[in-house]
Scaffold this motif. Structure first.
Motif, PDB file in Angstrom:
ATOM      1  N   VAL A 159      -5.567  -0.445   6.472  1.00  0.00           N
ATOM      2  CA  VAL A 159      -5.271   0.074   5.139  1.00  0.00           C
ATOM      3  C   VAL A 159      -6.329  -0.329   4.109  1.00  0.00           C
ATOM      4  O   VAL A 159      -6.879   0.527   3.410  1.00  0.00           O
ATOM      5  CB  VAL A 159      -3.872  -0.387   4.663  1.00  0.00           C
ATOM      6  N   LEU A 160      -6.616  -1.610   4.003  1.00  0.00           N
ATOM      7  CA  LEU A 160      -7.503  -2.073   2.943  1.00  0.00           C
ATOM      8  C   LEU A 160      -8.980  -1.825   3.228  1.00  0.00           C
ATOM      9  O   LEU A 160      -9.720  -1.406   2.327  1.00  0.00           O
ATOM     10  CB  LEU A 160      -7.267  -3.561   2.670  1.00  0.00           C
ATOM     11  N   ALA A 161      -9.432  -2.096   4.444  1.00  0.00           N
ATOM     12  CA  ALA A 161     -10.854  -1.926   4.761  1.00  0.00           C
ATOM     13  C   ALA A 161     -11.353  -0.510   4.468  1.00  0.00           C
ATOM     14  O   ALA A 161     -12.432  -0.351   3.890  1.00  0.00           O
ATOM     15  CB  ALA A 161     -11.134  -2.326   6.208  1.00  0.00           C
ATOM     16  N   PRO A 162     -10.604   0.546   4.825  1.00  0.00           N
ATOM     17  CA  PRO A 162     -11.084   1.885   4.474  1.00  0.00           C
ATOM     18  C   PRO A 162     -11.206   2.103   2.961  1.00  0.00           C
ATOM     19  O   PRO A 162     -12.124   2.802   2.506  1.00  0.00           O
ATOM     20  CB  PRO A 162     -10.026   2.816   5.076  1.00  0.00           C
ATOM     21  N   LEU A 163     -10.330   1.508   2.182  1.00  0.00           N
ATOM     22  CA  LEU A 163     -10.411   1.655   0.722  1.00  0.00           C
ATOM     23  C   LEU A 163     -11.666   0.976   0.178  1.00  0.00           C
ATOM     24  O   LEU A 163     -12.358   1.523  -0.683  1.00  0.00           O
ATOM     25  CB  LEU A 163      -9.156   1.079   0.063  1.00  0.00           C
ATOM     26  N   PRO A 176      -5.692   6.272  -5.091  1.00  0.00           N
ATOM     27  CA  PRO A 176      -4.282   6.027  -4.802  1.00  0.00           C
ATOM     28  C   PRO A 176      -3.656   7.027  -3.837  1.00  0.00           C
ATOM     29  O   PRO A 176      -2.757   6.672  -3.082  1.00  0.00           O
ATOM     30  CB  PRO A 176      -3.629   6.095  -6.181  1.00  0.00           C
ATOM     31  N   ALA A 177      -4.141   8.267  -3.803  1.00  0.00           N
ATOM     32  CA  ALA A 177      -3.578   9.264  -2.891  1.00  0.00           C
ATOM     33  C   ALA A 177      -3.829   8.912  -1.425  1.00  0.00           C
ATOM     34  O   ALA A 177      -3.131   9.399  -0.537  1.00  0.00           O
ATOM     35  CB  ALA A 177      -4.150  10.644  -3.203  1.00  0.00           C
ATOM     36  N   ALA A 178      -4.803   8.066  -1.153  1.00  0.00           N
ATOM     37  CA  ALA A 178      -5.106   7.667   0.225  1.00  0.00           C
ATOM     38  C   ALA A 178      -4.107   6.649   0.760  1.00  0.00           C
ATOM     39  O   ALA A 178      -4.017   6.451   1.973  1.00  0.00           O
ATOM     40  CB  ALA A 178      -6.516   7.089   0.302  1.00  0.00           C
ATOM     41  N   ALA A 179      -3.326   6.015  -0.125  1.00  0.00           N
ATOM     42  CA  ALA A 179      -2.419   4.945   0.293  1.00  0.00           C
ATOM     43  C   ALA A 179      -1.401   5.405   1.320  1.00  0.00           C
ATOM     44  O   ALA A 179      -1.225   4.764   2.359  1.00  0.00           O
ATOM     45  CB  ALA A 179      -1.716   4.345  -0.924  1.00  0.00           C
ATOM     46  N   GLY A 180      -0.701   6.493   1.047  1.00  0.00           N
ATOM     47  CA  GLY A 180       0.343   6.972   1.954  1.00  0.00           C
ATOM     48  C   GLY A 180      -0.167   7.251   3.354  1.00  0.00           C
ATOM     49  O   GLY A 180       0.390   6.746   4.334  1.00  0.00           O
ATOM     50  N   PRO A 181      -1.227   8.054   3.488  1.00  0.00           N
ATOM     51  CA  PRO A 181      -1.752   8.331   4.832  1.00  0.00           C
ATOM     52  C   PRO A 181      -2.247   7.077   5.567  1.00  0.00           C
ATOM     53  O   PRO A 181      -2.079   6.966   6.783  1.00  0.00           O
ATOM     54  CB  PRO A 181      -2.907   9.302   4.576  1.00  0.00           C
ATOM     55  N   LEU A 182      -2.827   6.127   4.842  1.00  0.00           N
ATOM     56  CA  LEU A 182      -3.294   4.902   5.500  1.00  0.00           C
ATOM     57  C   LEU A 182      -2.120   4.056   5.989  1.00  0.00           C
ATOM     58  O   LEU A 182      -2.153   3.517   7.095  1.00  0.00           O
ATOM     59  CB  LEU A 182      -4.185   4.087   4.554  1.00  0.00           C
ATOM     60  N   VAL A 183      -1.062   3.956   5.195  1.00  0.00           N
ATOM     61  CA  VAL A 183       0.122   3.210   5.619  1.00  0.00           C
ATOM     62  C   VAL A 183       0.798   3.926   6.782  1.00  0.00           C
ATOM     63  O   VAL A 183       1.262   3.286   7.740  1.00  0.00           O
ATOM     64  CB  VAL A 183       1.094   2.981   4.438  1.00  0.00           C
ATOM     65  N   GLU A 184       0.823   5.253   6.743  1.00  0.00           N
ATOM     66  CA  GLU A 184       1.387   6.033   7.859  1.00  0.00           C
ATOM     67  C   GLU A 184       0.608   5.743   9.139  1.00  0.00           C
ATOM     68  O   GLU A 184       1.195   5.541  10.209  1.00  0.00           O
ATOM     69  CB  GLU A 184       1.335   7.529   7.529  1.00  0.00           C
ATOM     70  N   ARG A 185      -0.699   5.708   9.039  1.00  0.00           N
ATOM     71  CA  ARG A 185      -1.536   5.404  10.205  1.00  0.00           C
ATOM     72  C   ARG A 185      -1.226   4.008  10.734  1.00  0.00           C
ATOM     73  O   ARG A 185      -1.107   3.794  11.945  1.00  0.00           O
ATOM     74  CB  ARG A 185      -3.006   5.514   9.823  1.00  0.00           C
TER      75      ARG A 185
END
Length: 193
Positions: A159-163, A176-185
């Motif tokens: 989650v954090l490293a990609p951000l 912020p829109a990337a948060a949901g898909p990263l947590v889903e992954r």
């Protein structure tokens, strides 16, 4: 570069000076690369005497750490759901990284880490260490509720490293829109869904 700012008194002139100086740093960070920023420029922009900046923050790095600390200081709420807590955590991290001030935050943290001769969370600047403490608290609360939880390392890697990579290298999901898909992954990868 790891000089810590001196303790501050709440309210009054000290608070106004800190607010004016932080605002000046953020404005200047939007206008020029962080590597070109100087305490003299901050003094000029903020209207605060250069000697005051040296007395209060000692170095530009000390000032930048204080700005970063202020930006990362809000506590994490407990929603009662690991997934929602992780999404809020990731959205806040993405929001903190957004724009020129986020770039300043990452550049400051990278510069501090380069100076460091060791690793581990105990070597992180206080503001970032608190963020990892917040993450551990999110995971501990979920475990206490009986939820399956990923490790701090797994949250960081997925989650954090990609951000952070999006800010540093301009690649991958950002904002912020990337948060949901990263947590889903993350939930798919570690089986916490």
């Amino acid at each position: 570069m790891t000089d810590q700012p001196t303790p501050r008194r709440p309210g009054g002139r000290t608070a106004r000076v800190r607010t004016d100086v932080h605002r000046a740093v953020e404005e200047l960070a939007r206008e020029r690369p962080l590597s070109e920023l100087t305490l003299a420029q901050v003094a000029d922009r903020s209207g605060v005497h250069l000697g005051t900046l040296y007395r209060r923050w000692k170095t530009l790095d000390g000032l930048l750490l204080d700005v970063v600390d202020e930006r990362l200081s809000a506590p994490m709420p407990d929603t009662g759901s690991l997934r929602e807590d992780l999404e809020r955590y990731a959205r806040r991290a993405a929001d903190d990284l957004a724009g020129p001030v986020g770039t300043m935050l990452v550049q400051t943290l990278v510069a501090i880490r380069r100076e460091d001769d060791g690793g581990g969370l105990d070597k992180l600047p206080p503001a970032l260490a608190r963020r990892f403490d917040d993450l551990e608290a999110v995971l501990d609360r979920a475990a206490a509720r009986g939820e399956d939880v990923p490790s701090v390392q797994e949250v960081f890697e997925v989650v954090l490293a990609p951000l952070y990579a999006a800010v540093l290298f301009g690649i991958g999901p950002s904002g912020p829109a990337a948060a949901g898909p990263l947590v889903e992954r993350l939930t798919r990868l570690v089986g916490t869904a």
